[in-house]
Design an enzyme around this catalytic site. Structure first.
Site, mmCIF file in Angstrom:
data_model
loop_
_atom_site.group_PDB
_atom_site.id
_atom_site.type_symbol
_atom_site.label_atom_id
_atom_site.label_comp_id
_atom_site.label_asym_id
_atom_site.label_seq_id
_atom_site.Cartn_x
_atom_site.Cartn_y
_atom_site.Cartn_z
ATOM 1 N N ILE A 31 39.701 47.685 -68.243
ATOM 2 C CA ILE A 31 40.965 47.426 -68.443
ATOM 3 C C ILE A 31 41.819 48.704 -68.408
ATOM 4 C CG2 ILE A 31 41.255 47.635 -70.981
ATOM 5 C CD1 ILE A 31 43.020 45.114 -70.754
ATOM 6 N N ASN A 87 26.786 53.631 -72.770
ATOM 7 C CA ASN A 87 26.853 54.018 -73.999
ATOM 8 C C ASN A 87 26.261 53.396 -75.181
ATOM 9 O OD1 ASN A 87 28.486 56.179 -72.767
ATOM 10 N ND2 ASN A 87 30.439 54.820 -72.905
ATOM 11 N N VAL A 96 32.669 48.682 -77.588
ATOM 12 C CA VAL A 96 32.531 47.459 -77.468
ATOM 13 C C VAL A 96 30.924 46.987 -77.754
ATOM 14 C CG1 VAL A 96 32.694 45.317 -75.962
ATOM 15 C CG2 VAL A 96 34.559 47.043 -75.950
ATOM 16 N N HIS A 100 26.953 46.863 -72.061
ATOM 17 C CA HIS A 100 27.408 46.901 -70.775
ATOM 18 C C HIS A 100 27.230 48.146 -70.007
ATOM 19 C CE1 HIS A 100 30.299 48.693 -73.748
ATOM 20 N NE2 HIS A 100 30.539 49.444 -73.011
ATOM 21 N N HIS A 102 28.777 50.876 -67.074
ATOM 22 C CA HIS A 102 29.963 51.077 -66.365
ATOM 23 C C HIS A 102 29.438 51.474 -64.846
ATOM 24 C CE1 HIS A 102 32.794 51.732 -70.034
ATOM 25 N NE2 HIS A 102 31.384 51.854 -70.704
HETATM 26 P P1 AMP Z 1 32.310 51.877 -74.196
HETATM 27 O O1 AMP Z 1 33.324 52.707 -74.630
HETATM 28 O O2 AMP Z 1 31.270 52.267 -73.567
HETATM 29 O O3 AMP Z 1 31.920 50.618 -75.336
HETATM 30 O O4 AMP Z 1 33.348 50.769 -73.017
HETATM 31 C C1 AMP Z 1 34.180 49.769 -73.441
HETATM 32 C C2 AMP Z 1 35.041 49.745 -72.226
HETATM 33 O O5 AMP Z 1 35.600 48.339 -72.279
HETATM 34 C C3 AMP Z 1 36.187 50.433 -72.272
HETATM 35 O O6 AMP Z 1 35.992 51.464 -71.001
HETATM 36 C C4 AMP Z 1 37.482 49.837 -72.152
HETATM 37 O O7 AMP Z 1 38.444 50.386 -71.394
HETATM 38 C C5 AMP Z 1 36.829 48.468 -71.802
HETATM 39 N N1 AMP Z 1 37.502 47.151 -72.066
HETATM 40 C C6 AMP Z 1 37.997 46.819 -73.655
HETATM 41 N N2 AMP Z 1 38.509 45.807 -73.421
HETATM 42 C C7 AMP Z 1 38.531 45.496 -72.233
HETATM 43 C C8 AMP Z 1 38.959 44.108 -71.528
HETATM 44 N N3 AMP Z 1 39.545 43.151 -72.489
HETATM 45 N N4 AMP Z 1 38.821 44.075 -70.173
HETATM 46 C C9 AMP Z 1 38.289 44.981 -69.379
HETATM 47 N N5 AMP Z 1 37.897 46.064 -70.173
HETATM 48 C C10 AMP Z 1 37.969 46.301 -71.301
#
Ligand code: AMP
Length: 113
Positions: A31, A87, A96, A100, A102
């Site tokens: 996002i 991360n 989050v 995941h 990236h």
């Molecule tokens: P991290 O900081 O590695 O936990 O990455 C979490 C990622 O999730 C960040 O790059 C956010 O921009 C992304 N993110 C959070 N909420 C959403 C969402 N609803 N849809 C898509 N990406 C998201």
């Protein structure tokens, strides 16, 4: 997990731009993109972080790389190069807590620091 934002995306309960989904893995556009291509590749199973991976998850974790390879080709960054980032924990910048990967590409990346 019911209050996990990525679990909700996987179940289609909140909007996302999905670029891949099968019974094990979902991928959608970040996002807040940090590069022209910025996709998040996530296991459908809720795993909080790499710290919570168990031996039974090994094939699933391998699948994240297989999907990353496929999506990098589709996005046209296979040849130019791309970065895969996972991360883990607060100090690494994990925000989050659903594991995941990236997939970042489409611009030169700085050295890791
Ligand atoms: P991290 O900081 O590695 O936990 O990455 C979490 C990622 O999730 C960040 O790059 C956010 O921009 C992304 N993110 C959070 N909420 C959403 C969402 N609803 N849809 C898509 N990406 C998201």
């Amino acid at each position: 997990m019911s209050d996990c934002i990525f679990c909700k995306i996987i179940k289609g309960e909140i909007p996302s731009t999905n670029v891949y989904q099968d019974e094990h893995v979902t991928a959608f556009r970040d996002i807040n993109p940090a590069a022209p291509t910025h996709i998040l590749i996530v296991p459908n199973k809720h795993i909080e972080s790499v710290n919570f991976v168990i031996p039974d998850d090994e094939a699933l974790i391998g699948k994240l790389f297989a999907v990353a390879k496929q999506l990098a080709e589709k996005e046209g960054v296979s040849e130019s190069g791309y970065r895969l980032v996972v991360n883990t924990g607060a100090e690494a910048g994990q925000t989050v807590f659903h594991l995941h990967m990236h997939l970042l590409g489409g611009r030169p990346m700085r050295a890791l620091g």
